[in-house]
Design a protein around this motif. Sequence first.
Motif, mmCIF file in Angstrom:
data_model
loop_
_atom_site.group_PDB
_atom_site.id
_atom_site.type_symbol
_atom_site.label_atom_id
_atom_site.label_comp_id
_atom_site.label_asym_id
_atom_site.label_seq_id
_atom_site.Cartn_x
_atom_site.Cartn_y
_atom_site.Cartn_z
ATOM 1 N N GLY A 124 0.817 -1.209 0.000
ATOM 2 C CA GLY A 124 0.000 0.000 0.000
ATOM 3 C C GLY A 124 0.851 1.260 0.000
ATOM 4 O O GLY A 124 2.071 1.226 -0.224
ATOM 5 N N GLU A 125 0.222 2.377 0.300
ATOM 6 C CA GLU A 125 0.898 3.673 0.291
ATOM 7 C C GLU A 125 2.070 3.719 1.265
ATOM 8 O O GLU A 125 3.084 4.375 1.004
ATOM 9 N N TRP A 126 1.949 3.022 2.387
ATOM 10 C CA TRP A 126 3.023 3.016 3.380
ATOM 11 C C TRP A 126 4.337 2.500 2.807
ATOM 12 O O TRP A 126 5.412 2.869 3.270
ATOM 13 N N GLY A 127 4.259 1.700 1.779
ATOM 14 C CA GLY A 127 5.463 1.157 1.161
ATOM 15 C C GLY A 127 6.363 2.206 0.538
ATOM 16 O O GLY A 127 7.528 1.941 0.240
ATOM 17 N N ASN A 128 5.850 3.427 0.349
ATOM 18 C CA ASN A 128 6.659 4.510 -0.223
ATOM 19 C C ASN A 128 7.516 5.217 0.830
ATOM 20 O O ASN A 128 8.313 6.098 0.500
ATOM 21 N N THR A 129 7.347 4.859 2.095
ATOM 22 C CA THR A 129 8.130 5.456 3.180
ATOM 23 C C THR A 129 9.614 5.144 2.996
ATOM 24 O O THR A 129 9.985 4.032 2.626
ATOM 25 N N LYS A 130 10.473 6.117 3.266
ATOM 26 C CA LYS A 130 11.915 5.898 3.152
ATOM 27 C C LYS A 130 12.408 5.042 4.317
ATOM 28 O O LYS A 130 11.963 5.206 5.454
ATOM 29 N N VAL A 131 13.363 4.183 4.035
ATOM 30 C CA VAL A 131 13.844 3.242 5.041
ATOM 31 C C VAL A 131 14.525 3.962 6.207
ATOM 32 O O VAL A 131 14.532 3.450 7.330
ATOM 33 N N GLU A 132 15.067 5.150 5.987
ATOM 34 C CA GLU A 132 15.730 5.856 7.080
ATOM 35 C C GLU A 132 14.775 6.180 8.220
ATOM 36 O O GLU A 132 15.195 6.421 9.346
ATOM 37 N N GLN A 133 13.469 6.161 7.934
ATOM 38 C CA GLN A 133 12.484 6.474 8.964
ATOM 39 C C GLN A 133 12.211 5.296 9.902
ATOM 40 O O GLN A 133 11.637 5.483 10.979
ATOM 41 N N VAL A 134 12.598 4.090 9.506
ATOM 42 C CA VAL A 134 12.320 2.917 10.344
ATOM 43 C C VAL A 134 13.568 2.122 10.717
ATOM 44 O O VAL A 134 13.513 1.260 11.595
ATOM 45 N N MET A 135 14.707 2.413 10.098
ATOM 46 C CA MET A 135 15.903 1.585 10.300
ATOM 47 C C MET A 135 16.453 1.712 11.717
ATOM 48 O O MET A 135 16.181 2.672 12.443
ATOM 49 N N THR A 136 17.247 0.726 12.108
ATOM 50 C CA THR A 136 17.982 0.762 13.368
ATOM 51 C C THR A 136 19.313 1.454 13.120
ATOM 52 O O THR A 136 20.118 0.992 12.306
ATOM 53 N N ARG A 137 19.530 2.558 13.810
ATOM 54 C CA ARG A 137 20.769 3.301 13.635
ATOM 55 C C ARG A 137 21.849 2.764 14.580
ATOM 56 O O ARG A 137 21.557 2.229 15.638
ATOM 57 N N ALA A 138 23.108 2.937 14.177
ATOM 58 C CA ALA A 138 24.257 2.509 14.987
ATOM 59 C C ALA A 138 24.100 1.078 15.491
ATOM 60 O O ALA A 138 24.104 0.828 16.705
ATOM 61 N N PRO A 139 23.951 0.102 14.602
ATOM 62 C CA PRO A 139 23.786 -1.293 15.045
ATOM 63 C C PRO A 139 25.067 -1.848 15.665
ATOM 64 O O PRO A 139 26.167 -1.332 15.429
ATOM 65 N N HIS A 140 24.912 -2.894 16.469
ATOM 66 C CA HIS A 140 26.074 -3.589 17.025
ATOM 67 C C HIS A 140 26.844 -4.249 15.879
ATOM 68 O O HIS A 140 26.253 -4.893 15.006
ATOM 69 N N THR A 141 28.161 -4.105 15.873
ATOM 70 C CA THR A 141 29.000 -4.686 14.831
ATOM 71 C C THR A 141 30.168 -5.445 15.462
ATOM 72 O O THR A 141 30.469 -5.275 16.651
ATOM 73 N N LEU A 142 30.834 -6.267 14.645
ATOM 74 C CA LEU A 142 32.043 -6.964 15.081
ATOM 75 C C LEU A 142 33.088 -6.895 13.977
ATOM 76 O O LEU A 142 32.747 -6.817 12.786
#
Length: 266
Positions: A124-142
Amino acid sequence: MALSMTAKDIYAKGFNSVNETDTLSRCLEGFKKGLPPVLAVLNEKDKYIGLITRRSILRSRLDPSVAKVKSLMVIAPQVSPGSSLSELAKLMIGSGLRQLPLFDKNKLLGFVTDENVIHAAVGGEWGNTKVEQVMTRAPHTLEVNRSVGAVLGMMREFGISHVPIMDSGRLVGMVSLQDILESIYWPPRHQTTGDMAGEKIETLGVPVKGIMSDPVISATPNTNLHECEKRMHDHDISCLAVVSSERLVGIVTRLDFLEPISQLET
């Protein structure tokens, strides 16, 4: 139209089952490609009594060759054919389960998965939302020279399912629970239990670069959610790296999709 869809429109009809007295190793054999990563648990009378997920087995510290299904079985919220996408997302978040049993008149029809819900919602219309609005920032890394055991430990400590692998600040790979399952917990054919146990210990000590997925499937912060979901589906993965100017700025997982879906109005 997409948000008006309900559980009966999207559920996965095919699934496998296991007995409550079976070992966890037997469960791992039941997680087949193309089926939900969940098994229906049956009692001695072949009656449904709960479920067990791939995620719960991998996050436990139990020996899968000895521990029984009933030790990790959970009683999941049951959903009805008319449950909405937002209701399904709320139940998944609240229960901590990504697969829920769908019942109609006391009959188990199948399971509704997070992938089912997300795919419907982004149509639907929600699919046009940019991923930066829902992504997890600064994830744990190794770092790439760390061991497989270190990655598994991080996943257990923080309750995460994906870890980006870095090499001097550069993203070089991604490790998921699926990667660990395939490299450690699914025994090669013709192995004995003893061989499997020995190989498991040996594998936990090897560098993570030996099991990581590369190149990493990614998106930019401006990529819309419909396209992100499509890439995840096409590559059979449950996480995308979000990269800007060759720098990792976040990741997006199915949980990142579910939280805003739970707030959407039908």
